[in-house]
Design a protein around this motif. Structure first.
Motif: not given
Length: 464
Positions: A340-344, A374, A377-379, A381, A397-398
């Motif tokens: 559940n980690v999003q990469i942009e 992360c 829900g990590g994000h 970029v 990262d956050n």
């Protein structure tokens, strides 16, 4: 060296100074003697000329010359009134007249000249010094010899006193010069002593020791150069110490990293050898042995990769940033499953120069670390841009973030900010060390910024 310089300089000065005094003394002595001889020759010539006229006058009157000699010579006895001059008169080497002072000199066998030339000599008689001029009268009176004596003892004594005064003054001046030379050499050699003392202190490990700098002369320049050298030595020794500490830390971490899997492998192998196991237990032990063996293999491969990056030149080419990001995204697809980690991905530049495989490896390592940092829900970029005229690629990262202490050591081999998490993920603490080496081989700089609870940003800044 100071003592040798002092003795050599003083010896040369004394030699030339006393040689100068000696030359001056000899010149003064010769001048004194020459003046006495000139005076004596002049007086002898004057008396002889006057005496010839007297003899001619006596002879013209038909008077016997021999009988008149005493009366003729008597007027010239005034020359001995100051007790410095005297006359002696010979006829055919027989003494016929002598002044008062000359009578004393008869015992010393004053010999008349053997030819018609005047002869001037210096003699020391009864402790006194005389200039003696003797010469025959011209024909027809060449049977007569006139001897003139001039006492020059006082002049010689005056010269001797002056000579002694000069040598005494030379001695006093030499003592003063020796003292002054000693002070000057002490002042000149003081910086050299300080350099020697400072050099010994630096050799004994006091690398912060420096020479005092004052003035604007050559010694000041030498002190400044020495201090610069000492600063370079201190800097290099600090670097060597840091390098030695890093190597020791590397060895310690490497030994620690090997200990756990080796202990497990040996323990399960011994367990399988000595215990009666079921098939399931045997397979479980083998699986654990293989898992730890893979860990050791991973460490070995990563260390080999670091060594290769240090020793080999990379092949650089133009890489399309969008293609590079797409390849990295496909490689990481499996790791993202269930996290559940999003990469942009975003890019403001089209290309960068580098080795495609190494760039992929570096980005995958950085993004993998970001994924581990992360939670759900990590994000993350991943962006490529141009900052201050230089191309950059950053991974932000956050996640949990890092403290400054951890941040300063994360690129060291085998370093783990969170040891339990890294080991559970199978890491050996070499990923960021490899990333740093890859960046260095691309003439790029890998930097990190992070705050606990605020996430981390890894940035690659290309210099070419």
């Amino acid at each position: 060296m100071k003592q040798r310089t002092f003795l050599t300089t003083l010896a040369l000065f004394l030699f030339f100074f006393n040689l100068g005094i000696f030359i001056v003394s000899v010149a003064m002595f010769r001048d004194t003697v020459n003046r006495a001889e000139d005076r004596s020759l002049g007086e002898h010539y004057f008396i002889a000329s006057a005496l010839i006229k007297d003899l001619q006058a006596v002879e013209s009157r038909g008077t016997d010359i021999d009988g008149s000699l005493s009366s003729l010579l008597q007027p010239y006895s005034y020359l001995s009134g100051d007790n410095k001059a005297g006359l002696v008169f010979y006829k055919n080497n027989q003494l016929v007249f002598s002044s008062k002072d000359a009578t004393v000199l008869q015992s010393n066998s004053l010999e008349p000249a053997g030819n018609g030339n005047r002869l001037a000599t210096i003699r020391k008689i009864d402790g006194r010094t005389y200039v003696i001029v003797s010469g025959k009268l011209p024909a027809p009176y060449d049977s007569y010899t006139l001897v003139y004596l001039y006492d020059t003892t006082e002049a010689i004594n005056s010269w001797s006193r002056l000579k002694n005064i000069l040598f005494l003054a030379g001695f006093v001046l030499s003592v003063l010069l020796a003292f002054g030379l000693h002070l000057v050499l002490n002042r000149i050699f003081r910086p050299l002593k300080q350099i020697s003392r400072t050099s010994k202190d630096i050799a004994n490990g006091a690398y912060e020791t420096r020479l005092p700098v004052s003035g604007h002369d050559e010694l000041t320049e030498m002190s400044q150069s020495f201090n610069h050298m000492a600063e370079e030595i201190q800097r290099q020794m600090t670097e060597l110490k840091d390098a030695a500490d890093r190597k020791q830390q590397f060895v310690d971490n490497f030994a620690h990293e090997l200990r756990t899997p080796l202990t497990a492998i040996y323990g399960y192998a011994e367990y399988m050898q000595k215990a009666v196991l079921s098939e399931d237990d045997r397979l479980s032990a083998l699986n654990y042995i293989m898992s730890e063996s893979r860990r050791l293999q991973t460490v070995a491969f990563q260390l080999l990769e670091v060594a290769n990056l240090q020793n080999n030149q990379i092949t650089s080419e133009e890489l399309t940033v969008s293609s590079l990001f797409e390849t990295v995204s496909q490689t990481l697809y499996g790791k993202l499953a269930g996290k559940n980690v999003q990469i942009e991905f975003s890019s403001e530049i089209e290309t960068i120069r580098g080795d495609a495989c190494l760039m992929e490896s570096m980005l995958i390592n950085l993004i993998d670390n970001a994924i581990k940092a992360c939670g759900k829900g990590g994000h993350i970029v991943v962006s490529a841009a141009k900052e201050v005229g230089r191309k950059t690629v950053s991974v932000r990262d956050n996640g949990k973030g890092m403290t400054p202490e951890v941040l300063s050591q994360i690129t060291e081999p085998f370093y783990r900010g969170e040891k339990s998490r890294n080991r559970s993920d199978g890491g050996a603490g070499l990923g960021l060390a490899i990333c740093k080496q890859i960046a260095s081989s691309h003439d790029a700089e890998l930097s990190f910024s992070s705050r606990p609870g605020k996430g981390t940003t890894a940035k690659i800044t290309f210099t070419i």
